[in-house]
Design a protein around this motif. Structure first.
Motif, PDB file in Angstrom:
ATOM      1  N   TYR A  23     -21.577  -3.083 -51.528  1.00 32.87           N
ATOM      2  CA  TYR A  23     -22.493  -1.995 -51.033  1.00 32.87           C
ATOM      3  C   TYR A  23     -21.808  -1.155 -49.928  1.00 32.87           C
ATOM      4  O   TYR A  23     -22.401  -0.141 -49.923  1.00 32.87           O
ATOM      5  N   ALA A  24     -21.383  -1.920 -49.016  1.00 32.53           N
ATOM      6  CA  ALA A  24     -20.897  -1.270 -47.818  1.00 32.53           C
ATOM      7  C   ALA A  24     -19.811  -0.189 -48.274  1.00 32.53           C
ATOM      8  O   ALA A  24     -19.828   0.896 -47.776  1.00 32.53           O
ATOM      9  N   LEU A  25     -18.882  -0.471 -49.202  1.00 32.14           N
ATOM     10  CA  LEU A  25     -17.698   0.112 -49.726  1.00 32.14           C
ATOM     11  C   LEU A  25     -18.419   1.355 -50.479  1.00 32.14           C
ATOM     12  O   LEU A  25     -17.732   2.663 -50.313  1.00 32.14           O
ATOM     13  N   LYS A  26     -19.446   1.317 -51.234  1.00 34.24           N
ATOM     14  CA  LYS A  26     -20.121   2.365 -51.755  1.00 34.24           C
ATOM     15  C   LYS A  26     -20.589   3.408 -50.911  1.00 34.24           C
ATOM     16  O   LYS A  26     -20.277   4.565 -51.096  1.00 34.24           O
ATOM     17  N   ARG A  27     -21.261   2.907 -49.784  1.00 37.01           N
ATOM     18  CA  ARG A  27     -21.859   4.025 -48.832  1.00 37.01           C
ATOM     19  C   ARG A  27     -20.640   4.638 -48.228  1.00 37.01           C
ATOM     20  O   ARG A  27     -20.920   5.829 -47.787  1.00 37.01           O
ATOM     21  N   ALA A  28     -19.549   3.978 -47.973  1.00 35.62           N
ATOM     22  CA  ALA A  28     -18.516   4.293 -47.159  1.00 35.62           C
ATOM     23  C   ALA A  28     -17.734   5.573 -47.966  1.00 35.62           C
ATOM     24  O   ALA A  28     -17.003   6.262 -47.523  1.00 35.62           O
ATOM     25  N   GLY A  29     -17.855   5.188 -49.441  1.00 42.72           N
ATOM     26  CA  GLY A  29     -17.140   6.215 -50.398  1.00 42.72           C
ATOM     27  C   GLY A  29     -15.643   5.984 -50.238  1.00 42.72           C
ATOM     28  O   GLY A  29     -14.888   6.822 -50.445  1.00 42.72           O
ATOM     29  N   ILE A  30     -15.315   4.910 -49.951  1.00 47.34           N
ATOM     30  CA  ILE A  30     -13.923   4.376 -49.996  1.00 47.34           C
ATOM     31  C   ILE A  30     -13.706   3.050 -50.819  1.00 47.34           C
ATOM     32  O   ILE A  30     -14.452   2.552 -51.271  1.00 47.34           O
ATOM     33  N   SER A  61      -9.010  -0.924 -51.270  1.00 47.59           N
ATOM     34  CA  SER A  61      -7.689  -1.140 -50.857  1.00 47.59           C
ATOM     35  C   SER A  61      -7.398  -0.453 -49.579  1.00 47.59           C
ATOM     36  O   SER A  61      -6.449  -0.783 -48.958  1.00 47.59           O
ATOM     37  N   ARG A  62      -8.306   0.194 -49.090  1.00 44.75           N
ATOM     38  CA  ARG A  62      -8.064   1.057 -47.612  1.00 44.75           C
ATOM     39  C   ARG A  62      -8.656   0.157 -46.634  1.00 44.75           C
ATOM     40  O   ARG A  62      -8.640   0.679 -45.335  1.00 44.75           O
ATOM     41  N   ILE A  63      -9.196  -0.982 -46.861  1.00 42.92           N
ATOM     42  CA  ILE A  63      -9.515  -1.783 -45.754  1.00 42.92           C
ATOM     43  C   ILE A  63      -8.579  -2.839 -45.044  1.00 42.92           C
ATOM     44  O   ILE A  63      -8.013  -3.360 -45.926  1.00 42.92           O
ATOM     45  N   GLY A  64      -8.368  -2.441 -43.842  1.00 40.86           N
ATOM     46  CA  GLY A  64      -7.106  -3.123 -43.330  1.00 40.86           C
ATOM     47  C   GLY A  64      -7.539  -4.250 -42.570  1.00 40.86           C
ATOM     48  O   GLY A  64      -6.587  -5.178 -42.246  1.00 40.86           O
ATOM     49  N   ALA A  65      -8.582  -4.760 -42.311  1.00 35.82           N
ATOM     50  CA  ALA A  65      -9.165  -5.964 -41.993  1.00 35.82           C
ATOM     51  C   ALA A  65     -10.555  -6.321 -42.244  1.00 35.82           C
ATOM     52  O   ALA A  65     -11.262  -5.524 -42.612  1.00 35.82           O
ATOM     53  N   ALA A  66     -10.831  -7.545 -42.667  1.00 33.34           N
ATOM     54  CA  ALA A  66     -11.844  -7.828 -43.222  1.00 33.34           C
ATOM     55  C   ALA A  66     -12.268  -9.344 -42.641  1.00 33.34           C
ATOM     56  O   ALA A  66     -11.649 -10.410 -42.932  1.00 33.34           O
ATOM     57  N   TYR A  67     -13.439  -9.489 -41.890  1.00 31.28           N
ATOM     58  CA  TYR A  67     -13.710 -10.557 -40.963  1.00 31.28           C
ATOM     59  C   TYR A  67     -15.201 -10.912 -41.609  1.00 31.28           C
ATOM     60  O   TYR A  67     -16.041 -10.230 -41.494  1.00 31.28           O
ATOM     61  N   GLU A 120      -2.394  -5.886 -48.263  1.00 36.17           N
ATOM     62  CA  GLU A 120      -2.164  -5.421 -46.931  1.00 36.17           C
ATOM     63  C   GLU A 120      -3.504  -5.369 -46.275  1.00 36.17           C
ATOM     64  O   GLU A 120      -4.117  -4.303 -45.801  1.00 36.17           O
ATOM     65  N   CYS A 121      -3.900  -6.602 -45.742  1.00 33.12           N
ATOM     66  CA  CYS A 121      -5.209  -7.009 -45.052  1.00 33.12           C
ATOM     67  C   CYS A 121      -5.277  -8.110 -44.365  1.00 33.12           C
ATOM     68  O   CYS A 121      -4.623  -9.131 -44.603  1.00 33.12           O
ATOM     69  N   HIS A 122      -5.940  -7.687 -43.017  1.00 35.43           N
ATOM     70  CA  HIS A 122      -5.809  -9.137 -42.088  1.00 35.43           C
ATOM     71  C   HIS A 122      -7.323  -9.719 -42.222  1.00 35.43           C
ATOM     72  O   HIS A 122      -8.181  -8.827 -42.300  1.00 35.43           O
ATOM     73  N   THR A 123      -7.339 -10.945 -42.588  1.00 32.04           N
ATOM     74  CA  THR A 123      -8.601 -11.537 -42.716  1.00 32.04           C
ATOM     75  C   THR A 123      -8.747 -12.743 -41.842  1.00 32.04           C
ATOM     76  O   THR A 123      -7.666 -13.311 -41.165  1.00 32.04           O
ATOM     77  N   ALA A 124     -10.019 -12.836 -41.121  1.00 31.47           N
ATOM     78  CA  ALA A 124     -10.194 -13.998 -40.310  1.00 31.47           C
ATOM     79  C   ALA A 124     -11.539 -14.473 -40.509  1.00 31.47           C
ATOM     80  O   ALA A 124     -12.599 -13.638 -40.874  1.00 31.47           O
ATOM     81  N   ASP A 125     -11.705 -15.858 -40.550  1.00 30.60           N
ATOM     82  CA  ASP A 125     -13.459 -16.306 -40.506  1.00 30.60           C
ATOM     83  C   ASP A 125     -13.770 -16.798 -39.232  1.00 30.60           C
ATOM     84  O   ASP A 125     -13.085 -17.480 -38.211  1.00 30.60           O
ATOM     85  N   TYR A 126     -14.844 -16.109 -38.787  1.00 24.40           N
ATOM     86  CA  TYR A 126     -15.239 -16.442 -37.527  1.00 24.40           C
ATOM     87  C   TYR A 126     -16.601 -17.559 -37.309  1.00 24.40           C
ATOM     88  O   TYR A 126     -17.502 -17.675 -38.464  1.00 24.40           O
ATOM     89  N   GLU A 127     -16.530 -18.246 -36.502  1.00 27.61           N
ATOM     90  CA  GLU A 127     -17.712 -19.076 -36.244  1.00 27.61           C
ATOM     91  C   GLU A 127     -18.476 -19.011 -34.836  1.00 27.61           C
ATOM     92  O   GLU A 127     -17.607 -19.037 -34.055  1.00 27.61           O
ATOM     93  N   PHE A 128     -19.428 -18.686 -34.674  1.00 31.90           N
ATOM     94  CA  PHE A 128     -20.389 -18.988 -33.478  1.00 31.90           C
ATOM     95  C   PHE A 128     -21.696 -19.175 -33.494  1.00 31.90           C
ATOM     96  O   PHE A 128     -22.488 -18.029 -33.176  1.00 31.90           O
TER      97      PHE A 128
END
Lengths: 128, 350
Positions: free
Chosen positions: B62-69, B72-78, B104-112
């Motif tokens: 849904y976020a990509l739909k609203r961004a209109g992109i 494949s253009r996402i460079g980081a997904a956290y 071509e994407c950097h990912t990381a899982d966060y916990e806090f």
């Protein structure tokens, strides 16, 4: 029964992203093939996440690993723009599923291999 | 005006719900205590085939739909969550694969605890601002756990919110950020334990209020703003009472809090809680309006953001399902038996 990592991994373009192929005459093949009828050429095609139920059945006695989900409907879904998938129809009482019903594809967990194995993801459909 | 901020947002809330009455009846408790005292009426429940990954993927689409992109253009997904489905194997890789962001994407899982979602947002925003990536996804999502019969069982719920950050073409600029953090033992879960422990009333004043008020006051001072300068404020919402009390102490009238106050009907979606409050605000916000967002995560800390809504918001609000209709419509209610089955709370033979 456990799925082997290579097979699960090989199928992710289809299971995760509905990647199909469209021939020059506009026919959609899912999954893509190596060769197409009549020697046609095909291009990669991402199928729509919207469609309608062509036909369905209700499973009351599934294989053991799906028993928690029973009863559930499984249908053939025609997607907008072409292509058909066979998918579980979830978030709905199976008695409310109807032929022609509009549905939306959602990313769901398909299988859970006990407490130690892989979590397998893919597509299911929900009422739109 | 800052040129880095949110270019797309998405919310996903499961359809299943359980009412406070159904939980209270099972444990011989008084539902009215929870409904009046903590203002918890019902909560969302993930379906048997949903988890943090599936909820995050839907919110991200849904976020990509609203961004209109394209993904494949996402460079980081956290992804921030305290219910990542695997102990070892990233949520982010599955998410990135599902939206077509790999390789071509950097990912990381966060916990806090409940702050992991805004951590993901903060770090994606920072990467865009530093010019390292064009677009990035910051996601907060959880299928949170509450022990049977514990007060947390009335609140621990499921949902996810995703934000695409970018430069230019904004729907909301990020005008200021701030972080406030101390070592506070108010809530924790040890490895291999199913349910978290909490320190009862210690979770209030020394934990939630100290950090929420600390971050809110800190960011407003840094920005040279006061409560009067904001149109909306979104707090972390572990129950209905805490965010309203925090707002009152900071000088925000109730009407500035209510739009992003979802917890009485949604429950506490942990890492998704303040991010989903923000999506509910963005659904109705008008250009030029200002939003203060303050998360809270036990352990403990708060992240603060100040946003100014941009003209493009009006073009994207209808492009994907809004938050409030997902909360208010098409609900499927569960009794406690089915809820216990859905949440894996029934002891079974393997």
């Amino acid at each position: 029964m456990k799925i082997r990592s290579p097979r699960y991994h090989r199928e992710t373009p289809q299971r995760y992203r509905l990647e199909a192929a469209k021939t020059e005459s506009g026919k959609v093949y899912f999954p893509p093939r190596v060769y197409y009828p009549g020697g046609e050429k095909a291009q990669p095609y991402k199928m729509s996440d919207r469609g309608r139920v062509i036909t369905y059945t209700v499973i009351h006695t599934p294989a053991a690993e799906y028993s928690d989900l029973a009863p559930f409907a499984v249908g053939i879904i025609e997607l907008e723009g072409g292509g058909r998938i066979t998918a579980q129809i979830v978030d709905v009482d199976p008695s409310e599923v109807k032929t022609g019903m509009r549905v939306k594809v959602e990313f769901r967990r398909m299988r859970t291999e006990g407490d130690e194995g892989l979590l397998c993801y893919g597509y299911k459909v929900v009422p739109e | 005006m800052p040129d880095v901020g949110i270019v797309g947002y998405g919310a996903y809330i499961p359809r299943y719900r359980i009412k406070a009455e159904s939980i209270a009846a099972t444990w011989g408790a008084d539902a009215e205590n929870y409904k009046r005292g903590l203002q918890l009426r019902e909560k969302s429940v993930p379906a048997l085939d949903q988890d943090t990954i599936t909820l995050s993927v839907e919110a991200a689409k849904y976020a990509l739909k609203r961004a209109g992109i394209d993904g494949s253009r996402i460079g980081a997904a956290y992804v921030g969550s305290e219910s990542h489905p695997y102990a070892v194997k990233p949520t982010g890789t599955i998410l990135a694969e599902a939206i077509g962001a790999t390789p071509e994407c950097h990912t990381a899982d966060y916990e806090f605890a409940c702050k992991a979602g805004t951590e993901a947002m903060y770090n994606v925003y920072s990467q865009v601002k530093a010019g390292l990536i064009e677009y990035g996804l910051g996601i907060g999502g959880d299928t949170s756990q509450g022990a049977p019969g514990d007060a947390l069982e009335y609140s621990a719920s499921a949902g996810a919110a995703a934000f695409v950050f970018g430069r230019g073409n904004l729907i909301a600029s990020v005008d200021e950020t701030y972080a406030f953090m101390t070592d506070t033992p108010d809530f924790w879960r040890r490895e291999h334990e199913h349910y978290p422990q909490h320190a009862g009333r210690f979770t209030g004043e020394p934990a939630y209020f100290k950090h929420t008020l600390g971050a809110a006051n800190g960011i407003m001072k840094k920005a040279g703003m006061t409560a009067d300068d904001f149109d909306y404020v979104v707090f972390h919402q572990p129950n209905g009472k805490f965010p309203m009390a925090a707002g009152k102490r900071l000088g925000f009238p109730r009407e500035k809090i209510e739009t992003g106050w979802l917890v009485p009907w949604l429950g506490n979606t942990y890492s998704g809680a303040s991010p989903l409050g923000l999506t509910a605000v963005l659904d109705v916000a008008r250009p030029g309006e200002t939003i203060l967002m303050v998360s809270f995560g036990s352990g403990a800390g708060s992240d603060g953001f100040i946003f100014t809504v941009q003209d493009r918001i009006l073009e994207v609000q209808e492009l994907a399902p809004r938050t409030r209709p997902q909360l208010d419509e098409n609900k499927i209610y569960l009794d406690y038996g089915r809820y216990a089955k859905f949440r894996g709370k029934i002891l079974r033979n393997k």
